[in-house]
Design a protein around this motif. Structure first.
Motif, mmCIF file in Angstrom:
data_model
loop_
_atom_site.group_PDB
_atom_site.id
_atom_site.type_symbol
_atom_site.label_atom_id
_atom_site.label_comp_id
_atom_site.label_asym_id
_atom_site.label_seq_id
_atom_site.Cartn_x
_atom_site.Cartn_y
_atom_site.Cartn_z
ATOM 1 N N TYR A 1 -26.628 22.842 28.716
ATOM 2 C CA TYR A 1 -27.590 22.944 27.620
ATOM 3 C C TYR A 1 -28.995 23.177 28.162
ATOM 4 C CZ TYR A 1 -24.159 21.363 24.177
ATOM 5 O OH TYR A 1 -23.075 21.267 23.355
ATOM 6 N N ARG A 2 -29.732 24.018 27.448
ATOM 7 C CA ARG A 2 -31.108 24.307 27.790
ATOM 8 C C ARG A 2 -31.956 24.205 26.522
ATOM 9 N NH1 ARG A 2 -30.336 29.429 32.022
ATOM 10 N NH2 ARG A 2 -28.251 28.816 32.744
ATOM 11 N N TYR A 3 -33.258 24.283 26.707
ATOM 12 C CA TYR A 3 -34.127 24.170 25.542
ATOM 13 C C TYR A 3 -35.365 25.036 25.701
ATOM 14 C CZ TYR A 3 -37.503 21.256 28.087
ATOM 15 O OH TYR A 3 -38.445 20.803 28.966
ATOM 16 N N TYR B 1 -42.659 27.049 32.732
ATOM 17 C CA TYR B 1 -41.484 27.785 32.276
ATOM 18 C C TYR B 1 -41.465 27.870 30.752
ATOM 19 C CZ TYR B 1 -39.793 26.944 37.019
ATOM 20 O OH TYR B 1 -39.674 26.888 38.386
ATOM 21 N N PHE B 2 -40.843 28.914 30.227
ATOM 22 C CA PHE B 2 -40.688 29.058 28.776
ATOM 23 C C PHE B 2 -39.403 28.412 28.273
ATOM 24 C CE2 PHE B 2 -43.394 33.175 28.724
ATOM 25 C CZ PHE B 2 -44.510 32.417 29.006
ATOM 26 N N GLU B 3 -38.516 28.082 29.179
ATOM 27 C CA GLU B 3 -37.297 27.349 28.838
ATOM 28 C C GLU B 3 -36.895 26.523 30.043
ATOM 29 O OE1 GLU B 3 -33.593 30.253 29.577
ATOM 30 O OE2 GLU B 3 -35.042 31.057 28.140
ATOM 31 N N ASP C 1 -28.192 31.799 26.432
ATOM 32 C CA ASP C 1 -28.233 32.587 25.199
ATOM 33 C C ASP C 1 -29.057 31.865 24.141
ATOM 34 O OD1 ASP C 1 -27.826 34.371 23.205
ATOM 35 O OD2 ASP C 1 -25.638 34.377 23.330
ATOM 36 N N LYS C 2 -30.393 31.950 24.228
ATOM 37 C CA LYS C 2 -31.271 31.205 23.331
ATOM 38 C C LYS C 2 -31.423 31.850 21.961
ATOM 39 C CE LYS C 2 -35.544 33.281 25.124
ATOM 40 N NZ LYS C 2 -36.841 32.994 25.769
ATOM 41 N N ASP C 3 -30.898 33.053 21.785
ATOM 42 C CA ASP C 3 -31.011 33.723 20.493
ATOM 43 C C ASP C 3 -29.738 33.616 19.661
ATOM 44 O OD1 ASP C 3 -33.657 34.637 20.888
ATOM 45 O OD2 ASP C 3 -32.910 36.252 22.166
ATOM 46 N N THR D 1 -31.767 22.737 16.133
ATOM 47 C CA THR D 1 -33.211 22.920 16.027
ATOM 48 C C THR D 1 -33.795 21.653 15.420
ATOM 49 O OG1 THR D 1 -32.910 24.032 13.886
ATOM 50 C CG2 THR D 1 -33.190 25.434 15.816
ATOM 51 N N HIS D 2 -35.019 21.306 15.834
ATOM 52 C CA HIS D 2 -35.645 20.100 15.302
ATOM 53 C C HIS D 2 -37.164 20.266 15.311
ATOM 54 C CE1 HIS D 2 -36.228 15.943 14.230
ATOM 55 N NE2 HIS D 2 -34.918 15.730 14.261
ATOM 56 N N ARG D 3 -37.799 19.815 14.239
ATOM 57 C CA ARG D 3 -39.250 19.892 14.128
ATOM 58 C C ARG D 3 -39.925 18.760 14.912
ATOM 59 N NH1 ARG D 3 -40.040 21.035 7.591
ATOM 60 N NH2 ARG D 3 -39.172 23.165 7.609
ATOM 61 N N PHE D 4 -41.060 19.085 15.531
ATOM 62 C CA PHE D 4 -41.941 18.053 16.061
ATOM 63 C C PHE D 4 -43.378 18.542 15.961
ATOM 64 C CE2 PHE D 4 -41.171 20.585 19.891
ATOM 65 C CZ PHE D 4 -42.384 20.566 20.567
ATOM 66 N N MET D 5 -44.322 17.622 16.113
ATOM 67 C CA MET D 5 -45.729 17.940 15.888
ATOM 68 C C MET D 5 -46.588 17.386 17.013
ATOM 69 S SD MET D 5 -45.606 16.947 11.863
ATOM 70 C CE MET D 5 -44.466 15.637 12.277
#
Length: 433
Positions: free
Chosen positions: A85-87, A110-112, A157-159, A165-169
């Motif tokens: 798993y990646r993010y 890094y972007f991921e 495969d991030k697309d 998916t989860h929201r954070f602020m």
């Protein structure tokens, strides 16, 4: 013709030949091709998704920009084989639309990255792998405040291969919030609704063209589905913005949440009627629930719809906590024809899908639900969702009483002149005591 179809379906229902509750508005819940900027899971084996500020599991997924605070993501995969798993994270505007910023404008490093912390379940009847991520990290840092989507995906495969998916602020404290709750100024709603009043104190933070650039969001008990948006100040003087006596700042008060304690699976606990073990694991049958809309308000302590993962006989509830099928029963007649009933709370991220859908049992004249949940302490409520909508109405079954103790979050967004994104510049909390 339409009338004939309705009569035909009614006849089938009366003979229990047709499932009464059919999910339509939320069917893509496990469809990886239907990715949205919301709290969602796209694989049936993924359970118990938690995202909170490090140090307090009941805290919202909110951190202060530049403070060094971290967020903790935890989730279980009931397919007990390790996965790669990646993010990554996606920046959003105040309405949770993907912003116009490029990744290099809001991410540094890094972007991921990989989710490297995992543990196989130990001594559980249902095996799983628990994955944990603490971020931001030295390798992936956030450069701007605002709304973000955490996106977990499989392999590279991030697309396409999205898992959740989860929201954070992330907020930058520029604006202070002072507020309180009152009974509604509308006499017809005085004993069933709560009205918010608050002020924004901007100090030396100058905000211009506030009717276009200021965006305020009010949430009740951490819910996004019934959040109030686009409220304008009644007036402002200097850098004080007044949000009092505004008709749109009204929420149904609801009722105190129901609860059950499943921190142990060795014996019956509070509100547990029956505990059984079967070939597919533990089954917990809760005490029969009753509709409360026509009753009187009874004060009861709750945690405002949240859940706490805990297991009494373990050292680590995240990898040693077991799962159980929890059975809910609500006598109700007649069945609801204009929508569906769901078991709702933070455990489902206040989403309404087939996982927490109630099915009508005509023999019992009651709604039933069966949900696989991890050991812990849970708040919940029965939410009615009208057809073709996605907003839960907790008053239909639970009732609505002005005395109910709710927690309100006030989120203040501002788009500075020349910027192409919304900053989260203030956060305040108001409790109905």
């Amino acid at each position: 013709m339409k009338k004939a179809v309705i009569l035909f379906i009614s006849a089938l229902l009366s003979f229990n030949l047709l499932p009464f509750n059919l999910v339509s508005q939320n069917e893509p819940y496990y469809d990886a091709g239907y990715i949205r900027n919301d709290n969602a899971v796209y694989r049936e084996t993924v359970r118990t998704v938690l995202l909170y500020r490090e140090g307090f599991e009941l805290a919202p997924p909110l951190i202060e920009f530049g403070s060094g605070e971290k967020l903790v993501l935890s989730f279980d995969d009931l397919d007990p084989q390790y996965k790669d798993y990646r993010y990554t994270v996606v920046h959003c505007d105040a309405d949770w639309n993907t912003s116009d910023l490029r990744q290099m404008e809001y991410l540094e490093g890094y972007f991921e990255d990989f989710i490297e912390d995992y543990a196989y379940s130990f001594n559980t009847t249902i095996p799983y792998v628990n994955y944990t991520l603490v971020f931001p990290t030295d390798d992936l840092r956030l450069k701007k405040p605002g709304n973000y989507i955490l996106k977990v995906f499989l392999d590279s495969d991030k697309d396409e291969n999205i898992i959740l998916t989860h929201r954070f602020m992330v907020y930058e404290p520029k604006v202070a919030v002072e507020g309180k709750t009152n009974n509604s100024i509308d006499l017809d709603l005085r004993y069933t609704h709560q009205q918010l009043e608050f002020r924004l104190l901007a100090g030396d933070y100058n905000m211009s063209d506030v009717h276009r650039n200021l965006h305020v969001v009010i949430m009740q008990n951490g819910r996004w589905d019934n959040a109030i948006r686009n409220i304008q100040p009644r007036n402002y003087s200097g850098n004080i913005y007044d949000f009092t006596l505004i008709n749109g700042l009204v929420f149904p008060a609801g009722n105190e949440f129901r609860y059950f304690d499943m921190k142990t699976l060795r014996y019956n606990t509070d509100r547990m009627q029956l505990l059984q073990y079967d070939t597919d694991g533990y089954h917990v049958y809760l005490m029969t629930d009753l509709p409360r809309a026509s009753g009187s308000y009874i004060s009861d302590e709750d945690i405002n719809g949240r859940r706490l993962i805990a297991a009494n006989e373990t050292r680590d509830p995240y990898s040693e906590g077991d799962y159980a099928w929890v059975h809910f029963l609500l006598p109700y007649w007649p069945p609801l024809a204009s929508g569906n009933l769901y078991i709702a709370g933070a455990f489902s991220d206040w989403t309404y899908n087939r996982e927490n859908l109630c099915i009508y049992n005509f023999d019992l004249k009651a709604y039933e639900a069966k949900i696989l949940l991890k050991q812990g302490y849970y708040n919940y409520a029965y939410a009615f969702v009208a057809n073709n909508t996605a907003v839960g109405d907790l008053t239909w079954v639970e009732g609505s009483f002005w005395e109910t103790k709710n927690e309100y979050s006030i989120l203040v967004y501002y788009r500075e002149p020349g910027d192409t994104y919304d900053k989260l510049v203030g956060v305040g909390y108001v409790n109905r005591e």
